[in-house]
Motif scaffolding. Structure first.
Motif, PDB file in Angstrom:
ATOM      1  N   LYS A   5       3.122  -4.384   3.733  1.00 58.56           N
ATOM      2  CA  LYS A   5       2.457  -3.363   4.547  1.00 58.56           C
ATOM      3  C   LYS A   5       0.986  -3.739   4.733  1.00 58.56           C
ATOM      4  CE  LYS A   5      -0.291   0.317   4.947  1.00 58.56           C
ATOM      5  NZ  LYS A   5      -1.631   0.585   4.392  1.00 58.56           N
ATOM      6  N   GLY A 209      -3.111   8.229   6.133  1.00 58.97           N
ATOM      7  CA  GLY A 209      -2.922   7.146   5.157  1.00 58.97           C
ATOM      8  C   GLY A 209      -1.458   6.900   4.847  1.00 58.97           C
ATOM      9  N   ASP A 212       1.405   3.529   3.825  1.00 57.26           N
ATOM     10  CA  ASP A 212       1.841   3.069   2.492  1.00 57.26           C
ATOM     11  C   ASP A 212       3.178   3.723   2.147  1.00 57.26           C
ATOM     12  OD1 ASP A 212      -0.651   1.894   2.277  1.00 57.26           O
ATOM     13  OD2 ASP A 212      -1.463   3.396   0.889  1.00 57.26           O
TER      14      ASP A 212
HETATM   15 MG    MG Z   1      -4.461   3.312   3.702  1.00 58.27          MG
END
Ligand code: MG
Ligand code: ASP
Length: 472
Positions: A5, A209, A212
């Motif tokens: 990732k 975010g 992930d």
């Molecule tokens: Mg991040």
């Protein structure tokens, strides 16, 4: 099989894309089966969200500027790294179509004067849907067979827009059905991070975010050997190196410790990333795109034994501590339960609770932005007690931080608190409140914002975290 990732800075410029291509090519040579998950280019998600919000307020300039800026940024990378004319033209058409759709959506938001969470999820996922096709083309230009895949075809989620969670069974089925043939054919799927879709096909996002988390979800669905989170720092560090220059990388850390650190503000890993990996025992590795030979941090169930009782210190800023206090509270049953019911009604997340043993006050910590809603709900809930003076006041204290000291070996090691307080006492830093997490692998302190950095440095010194205590 491994999942790689790449975060926003890892795809933030043409140079970064080229770096990513090298990393993926190497991984693909070592392990024929590689899945790539990508974030949007750095800053893009913020630009999209701000433009949509401005549109709702009647301002069309930000979304028009965003369209042009995003076109230029993505074209620039394509121009530098994709030399094949046919590929480049196809990419150009794709960028054009996506950004036209973005502009249309923003125009309807502007006309309606309202931005729903559902609409925002379509808009905010645009960045990943530009970055993934671009990265796939860059990989092909570097000789790696690659195909981009929209995660809305793979990750089936709840309809909690802006913060959706995967539904495991259909996700596993879709991911395997769509990705296995590619993997078996030696093709690297390049999947959009951050986004998913409900069972009805409505676009969702997994929270800021969240790429992930996408990687961890796919890792679990495909039973990967390892999920690698490629970022712009050398793994998880003992503290933020901008605060503590002597901070160093932690070579190995447990799932629980990493989860605590992520929850308490260490930005390298989205907190939800841990769970899908724990359940399947999939190792997570945090690596640096810009220093790919650095070993980074390995997150596993049982790390190699280390002498470090405390492993890392992290800080969350921008918090408010709310205290409900009064001498009469002692006699009123259910105050704590009612307090947290009121907090839940305000949709706020409680980061820490501390109750004085005299039962004359309960304090808890929330994010500053949630203060007014929480105080309002509490005053309504406790109106009677406030009137009768059983409760004196509901008092918010802004400008505080939580400093969390994390380490599984703190459990059962005497003298930890004394060491922390000794270090802070020497520096004359006042501790406003303290709590120990139930996992016992974390001690959290509430401090004034101005004391935070010095406190982190002192605690880092007190536990000698700058020294590699036999870990390496
Ligand atoms: Mg991040
Ligand atoms: N692009 C998304 C965000 O900025 C997801 C991510 O980067 O992980 O929140």
């Amino acid at each position: 099989m491994r999942i790689l990732k790449f975060g926003g800075t890892s795809v933030g410029s043409a140079d970064a894309f080229a770096q990513v291509a090298k990393i993926v090519a190497t991984a693909h040579q070592q392990d024929g089966q590689v899945v790539v998950v990508t974030s949007a280019m750095s800053g893009v998600t913020d630009i999209l969200i701000n433009a949509a919000k401005a549109a709702a307020a009647g301002d069309r300039r930000p979304y028009r500027e965003a369209r042009d800026e995003l076109m230029a940024r993505h074209q620039m990378v394509a121009g530098q790294l994709v030399s094949d004319g046919v590929e480049r033209a196809a990419l150009g058409r794709l960028f054009e179509a996506r950004l036209a759709a973005f502009e249309r959506l923003c125009r309807s938001v502007e006309v309606l004067g309202e931005l729903t969470a559902r609409g925002l999820d379509v808009i905010s996922g645009t960045g990943e849907r530009l970055a993934a096709p671009l990265l796939a083309a860059v990989l092909r230009a570097h000789g790696v067979a690659a195909e981009w895949v929209d995660a809305s075809e793979l990750i089936v989620t709840t309809n909690v827009f802006g913060n959706a969670d995967p539904i495991i069974e259909p996700t596993t089925e879709h991911a395997r059905r769509r990705l296995s043939p590619l993997l078996q054919g030696g093709v690297v799927p390049v999947v959009t991070g951050f986004v998913g879709a409900t069972a009805d096909g409505i676009s969702t996002t997994l929270g800021r975010g969240g790429s992930d988390y996408s990687a961890a979800i796919l890792g679990a669905a495909l039973n990967a050997d390892e999920v690698q989170i490629w970022t712009d720092v050398n793994g998880i560090m003992t503290a933020d190196p901008r605060i503590v220059p002597a901070a160093r990388t932690i070579p190995e850390i447990s799932y629980i410790e990493a989860a605590e650190l992520a929850f308490y503000g260490a930005k390298v890993l989205h907190p939800k990333t841990i769970l899908p990996s724990v359940e399947r025992g999939i190792a997570l590795r945090v690596l640096n795109t810009f220093d790919p030979d650095h070993a980074g941090t390995l997150i596993v169930k049982e790390p190699k034994p280390s002498k470090d009782v405390a492993k890392a210190i992290s800080v969350i800023k921008g918090l408010t501590m709310v205290t409900v206090e009064g001498r009469g509270m002692l006699g009123v049953p259910g105050i704590a339960a009612r307090t947290f019911t009121a907090v839940a009604r305000a949709n706020a997340n409680v980061l820490m609770i501390s109750q004085s043993s005299s039962e004359q006050s309960i304090s808890f910590v929330i994010r500053e932005g949630e203060r007014d809603a929480v105080v309002g709900q509490l005053q309504a809930e406790m109106a009677q007690e406030l009137a009768s003076r059983h409760i004196d006041q509901v008092r918010p204290l802004d400008g505080i931080v939580i400093v969390a000291i994390v380490g599984a070996a703190m459990k059962g090691t005497p003298g930890i608190a004394a060491r922390i307080f000794g270090a802070l006492g020497d520096a004359e830093i006042n501790v406003i409140a303290i709590a120990q997490g139930s996992s016992e692998c974390n001690i959290s302190l509430v401090l004034a914002r101005g004391d935070a950095d010095e406190a982190v440095r002192k605690i880092h010194d007190a536990f000698r975290l700058n020294e590699a205590n036999g870990q390496n």
